[in-house]
Scaffold this active site. Structure first.
Site, PDB file in Angstrom:
ATOM      1  CG  ASP A  64      21.212  19.301 -22.381  1.00 31.13           C
ATOM      2  OD1 ASP A  64      21.866  19.991 -21.569  1.00 31.13           O
ATOM      3  OD2 ASP A  64      20.933  18.101 -22.208  1.00 31.13           O
TER       4      ASP A  64
HETATM    5  N1  URA Z   1      18.221  17.055 -18.325  1.00 26.63           N
HETATM    6  C1  URA Z   1      18.925  16.869 -19.475  1.00 26.63           C
HETATM    7  O1  URA Z   1      19.534  15.825 -19.658  1.00 26.63           O
HETATM    8  N2  URA Z   1      18.906  17.844 -20.391  1.00 26.63           N
HETATM    9  C2  URA Z   1      18.212  19.015 -20.248  1.00 26.63           C
HETATM   10  O2  URA Z   1      18.233  19.853 -21.145  1.00 26.63           O
HETATM   11  C3  URA Z   1      17.500  19.180 -19.054  1.00 26.63           C
HETATM   12  C4  URA Z   1      17.516  18.197 -18.092  1.00 26.63           C
END
Ligand code: URA
Length: 239
Positions: A105
Site C-alpha cells: 500500500d
Molecule cells: N497487507 C496490507 O494490508 N497492506 C500492505 O501494504 C501489505 C499487506
C-alpha cells in the site's frame, strides 16, 4: 571488434551509473571472460562476457532489485498523478522494463522487489507458491494470546473471506509481527481490523528467505546478490 573502457561497457548495459560501475570494478566484483578485472579504464573487447558477482550482466540477463519502499510511493509501474516506486529507480533500469513484484500500500514501508523477469515475478506472487511474507505493524489496541490463536486457526475477515493460518507474534506495546502465506488485498490491515486492532503503521521485513537489508534507508535500493536470487528461487522451487 571495438575495444571500449570497462566502466563504459558496464554502464552501456543499463545496469548502473558510470561511477557505480567504477566502484564495482575496483571492488573486484566484475569479471571479463571469467577473469576479475579491477581497472575500470582497461579497454575490453565489447563482445566479452561480463559478470557482476558472478552473474552475467549482458542485455539477456535479468535485473533483480531490492527497494526499501518509503511511505508515499504507489506500487505501480506508472501513474498519471502520483509518484510511483519506479520513480525511485534509475532511468536506465526503467528502460529495461523493471516492474514491482506484488504490491505494498502507499503508506506501507519496507521490502519491495522489482525485476524485469516476468516468470520470477509471477512465481513469487502466485497464490500457489505460498511464499511467506513477514510484516511488522504498530496497532491501536492491545493484542492478546486469543488473537495469536485466532491467527493460527485462520482469520475470517469482516466480509466473510477465510484466510490461511498465519503467524501473529506480540513484540511489545502495540507492536506485532504477522507472517502470511498468501496475498489478499490489504490483507494485514484487514486481518488485524477483524481482531479490533487497527493498523497505524505497516512495514514489510521479509519475503520468503530474503530479509530487507538493514543498511538501506527508506528510498534506497540495490541489486540482489547472486546468493539472494538463489535463496528466493530455491524457496520457490521447494513449494
Ligand atoms: N497487507 C496490507 O494490508 N497492506 C500492505 O501494504 C501489505 C499487506
Amino acid at each position: 571488434m571495438p575495444f571500449v573502457r570497462l566502466d563504459k561497457l558496464i554502464t552501456d548495459t543499463g545496469l548502473c551509473s558510470r561511477s557505480q560501475a567504477r566502484d564495482w570494478v575496483r571492488q573486484g566484483r566484475v569479471s571479463v571472460n571469467g577473469a576479475v578485472v579491477t581497472d575500470p579504464s582497461q579497454k575490453i573487447d565489447s563482445a566479452a562476457a561480463l559478470c557482476l558477482d558472478g552473474r552475467p550482466v549482458d542485455a539477456g540477463g535479468h535485473l533483480y532489485v531490492m527497494l526499501h519502499k518509503p511511505a508515499g510511493l504507489l506500487t505501480a509501474a506508472r501513474d498519471a498523478r502520483k509518484p510511483t516506486v519506479l520513480d525511485a529507480m534509475p532511468e536506465a533500469w526503467k528502460r529495461r522494463g523493471l516492474f514491482p513484484v506484488g504490491r505494498l500500500d502507499k503508506d506501507t514501508t519496507g521490502l519491495l522487489l522489482l525485476t524485469d523477469d516476468g516468470t520470477f515475478a509471477h512465481r513469487v506472487i502466485s497464490p500457489k507458491s505460498h511464499v511467506s511474507k513477514l510484516y511488522e505493524a504498530a496497532v491501536a489496541g492491545t493484542p492478546t494470546p486469543e488473537d495469536v490463536e485466532a491467527f493460527r486457526e485462520g482469520i475470517v475477515l469482516k466480509d466473510g473471506t477465510r484466510c490461511l493460518p498465519a503467524g501473529l507474534e506480540i513484540c511489545g506495546e502495540g507492536i506485532v509481527r504477522v507472517e502470511i502465506f498468501e496475498g489478499k488485498y490489504h490483507q494485514i490491515k484487514r486481518m488485524l481490523a477483524s481482531r479490533n486492532l487497527p493498523v497505524l503503521e505497516l512495514h514489510r521485513l521479509r519475503i520468503g528467505g530474503l530479509w530487507l537489508d538493514e543498511k538501506l534507508s527508506p528510498g534506497e535500493y540495490r541489486l540482489l546478490t547472486e546468493e539472494e536470487i538463489e535463496t528466493i528461487q530455491q524457496g520457490l522451487l521447494s513449494k
